[in-house]
Design an enzyme around this catalytic site. Structure first.
Site, short mmCIF file in Angstrom:
data_model
loop_
_atom_site.label_atom_id
_atom_site.label_comp_id
_atom_site.label_asym_id
_atom_site.label_seq_id
_atom_site.Cartn_x
_atom_site.Cartn_y
_atom_site.Cartn_z
N GLY A 71 0.78 -1.24 0.00
CA GLY A 71 0.00 0.00 0.00
C GLY A 71 0.81 1.28 0.00
N GLU A 80 4.21 -6.49 1.63
CA GLU A 80 3.82 -6.89 0.26
C GLU A 80 3.64 -5.70 -0.67
OE1 GLU A 80 0.03 -8.39 1.40
OE2 GLU A 80 0.75 -10.39 1.79
N CYS A 125 -14.74 4.69 -27.33
CA CYS A 125 -16.02 5.35 -27.55
C CYS A 125 -16.70 5.67 -26.24
CB CYS A 125 -16.90 4.46 -28.42
SG CYS A 125 -16.12 4.17 -30.00
N1 LLP Z 1 -1.26 -7.16 -0.51
C1 LLP Z 1 -2.58 -7.34 -0.70
C2 LLP Z 1 -3.28 -8.34 0.08
C3 LLP Z 1 -3.26 -6.56 -1.65
O1 LLP Z 1 -4.56 -6.75 -1.84
C4 LLP Z 1 -2.56 -5.60 -2.40
C5 LLP Z 1 -3.24 -4.78 -3.40
C6 LLP Z 1 -1.17 -5.45 -2.19
C7 LLP Z 1 -0.57 -6.25 -1.21
C8 LLP Z 1 -0.32 -4.48 -2.95
O2 LLP Z 1 -0.72 -3.17 -2.77
P1 LLP Z 1 0.20 -1.99 -3.34
O3 LLP Z 1 1.51 -2.02 -2.61
O4 LLP Z 1 0.42 -2.27 -4.78
O5 LLP Z 1 -0.57 -0.76 -3.11
N2 LLP Z 1 -6.01 -1.37 -8.70
C9 LLP Z 1 -5.77 -0.41 -7.65
C10 LLP Z 1 -5.00 -1.01 -6.50
C11 LLP Z 1 -5.65 -2.22 -5.94
C12 LLP Z 1 -4.80 -2.84 -4.88
C13 LLP Z 1 -5.25 -4.23 -4.62
N3 LLP Z 1 -4.48 -4.88 -3.62
C14 LLP Z 1 -5.08 0.81 -8.23
O6 LLP Z 1 -4.83 0.83 -9.42
O7 LLP Z 1 -4.82 1.76 -7.50
#
Ligand code: LLP
Length: 455
Positions: free
Chosen positions: A259, A301, A376
């Site tokens: 995150g 993660e 579109c």
């Molecule tokens: N761990 C878990 C359990 C997750 O669900 C996610 C992301 C991550 C790690 C990695 O999160 P990150 O470090 O990439 O923020 N499509 C959305 C983001 C959805 C995130 C889903 N889960 C966007 O484009 O902002």
């Protein structure tokens, strides 16, 4: 900035040919935008390979510095392909997958399955069977139904499966509601406040085919507030303490998810691992000390923070037009050869991006512009409002940085658009790591079948 970690929206080896300003031809790792497009076509995702290594190593090093035995998992959903999985294997980090499809990519790269954790709020029985048969290291259990499913499948396969429980710590984050995941009214995980977390722990302890190794949370995505991560960790440690009080032993592992925010525009600054990890570590250490717990094995993660800034999308401009606004001003529309099919984030999350003229300099003044795609839909807007040189014309190239995370991975075939290729560039050389789709790929799904009765 207290360290050398790159915190801008650009990948480490991205340059403009006009020194000290954004202008001129853009190059990434010594490959010019024009040459990339000439060789590989457009739109194209250009991934700075060295930058990917640099960021992965920085997150891994920061974690290991703060926590002995700390484990970095890369979140495959942000972007994965077989080549990237091989890089991650070489970098000796773990992989977070959330479907059988992502797991299949890892297996195709010969990724060590013990370093894989399997996520998802609705893993099917067959996905769980496949994951356990593939000996994935950890399954992160998300619901009571799944807990029973994992226990049953592991038992049938004569295995004891290591699991974490995904908990919702009730932290409200300041991010778009669609990417906020740790408040109470959300589909993911077991609520700590409502008591579900404790019930799930008790159920795990009663299952002989499950080895509960720890708890997990992921509070959301694109989060700048370090104290949100600290609060989530504090609440999870309270769960570890109550586990110890009830069972007289300690859960050895704690995963605090991903995150971490990146910069998408020039006035944003990404979170640096060298700042956020020690800040989280300080809280984990003091909370564990207060609760008289040994510090668990910590894992994180990140996905976006690693791959997001590595990649720049290069588009070709197809048409431009000017419209008169009600306030008397005018707006120039610049249409590029991609759009919401290769970047759904602006339409879905109102995400902001920047664009740069990428094939030449311009001495023209900048004017109010809107960068749109070729779909579109009026909502097919990549950048709603940006100042760009007045002489931008068909054939020019536009670059949008920081598209590595959730760009290609959320791409669609809307309007039967083939999904773009991903090119890795390094030391003046480029290669496809994910080829461009073509019409034959799309048409290969069309079938003509005789109707038949359903059994
Ligand atoms: N761990 C878990 C359990 C997750 O669900 C996610 C992301 C991550 C790690 C990695 O999160 P990150 O470090 O990439 O923020 N499509 C959305 C983001 C959805 C995130 C889903 N889960 C966007 O484009 O902002």
């Amino acid at each position: 900035m207290t360290d050398n970690y790159p915190t801008s929206l650009f990948s480490a080896n991205l340059k403009f040919s006009n020194q000290n300003q954004h202008g001129g031809e853009l190059s990434i790792a010594g490959c010019s935008a024009s040459k990339i497009v000439k060789e590989f076509g457009s739109p194209v995702f250009v991934l700075d390979e060295e930058d990917f290594y640099l960021r992965t190593k920085a997150w891994k090093a920061a974690l290991e510095k703060s926590f002995a035995g700390g484990q970095l998992y890369y979140a495959a959903k942000s972007f994965i392909c077989v080549e990237v999985a091989k890089w991650l294997k070489e970098l000796k980090v773990g992989l977070d997958v959330c479907t059988q499809g992502e797991l299949a990519v890892a297996l195709a790269a010969d990724f060590p399955t013990s370093d894989i954790e399997f996520h998802g709020n609705n893993k099917s029985e067959s996905e769980i069977e496949f994951a356990i048969k593939s000996s994935v290291g950890t399954i992160v259990i998300d619901s009571f139904d799944e807990l029973a499913r994992v226990a049953r499948v592991a038992k049938n396969q004569g295995k004891v499966q290591k699991v974490y429980l995904r908990l919702t710590p009730g932290v409200d984050t300041q991010t778009h509601q669609f990417i906020s995941t740790a408040h109470e009214d959300v589909k993911f995980g077991f609520s700590i406040a409502a008591g579900d977390a404790q019930i799930a722990i008790d159920k795990c302890m009663a299952e002989g085919s499950i080895n509960l190794a720890g708890v997990h949370c992921h509070i959301g995505s694109q989060i700048f507030q370090v104290d949100s991560f600290q609060l989530a960790a504090t609440r999870l440690i309270a769960v570890l303490a109550s586990y110890r009080d009830k069972y007289g032993k300690e859960l050895p592992e704690l995963n605090i998810g991903g995150g971490y925010a990146i910069a998408y525009t020039e006035n944003e600054t990404a979170i640096s691992p060298n700042e956020v990890i020690p800040a989280i570590a300080a809280v984990i250490k003091s909370e564990c000390e207060k609760a008289k717990l040994a510090i668990p094995k910590i894992s994180i993660e990140p996905g976006r923070a690693i791959v997001g800034p590595t990649t720049t999308t290069i588009y070709q401009v197809g048409t431009t037009k000017s419209v008169k606004l009600e306030n008397g001003l005018s707006r120039r529309y610049i249409s590029v050869d991609g759009g919401m099919s290769d970047n759904i984030r602006p339409a879905l999350y109102e995400a902001n991006y920047c664009a740069f003229l990428a094939n030449r300099s311009s001495s023209e003044k900048s004017i109010s512009s809107r960068v749109v795609g070729k779909h579109c839909e009026s909502g097919d807007i990549l950048i709603s409002e940006i100042e760009l040189p007045a002489d931008i014309a068909p054939g020019d190239l536009l670059a949008i940085p920081a598209t590595g995370a959730y760009g290609r991975s959320m791409a669609s075939n809307y309007n039967h658009m083939p999904r773009p290729s991903v090119i890795a560039v390094k030391a003046g050389q480029g290669r496809e790591i994910l080829r461009r789709e073509n019409e034959a790929d799309l048409l290969s799904l069309d079938v003509t079948q005789a109707p038949r009765p359903l059994s």
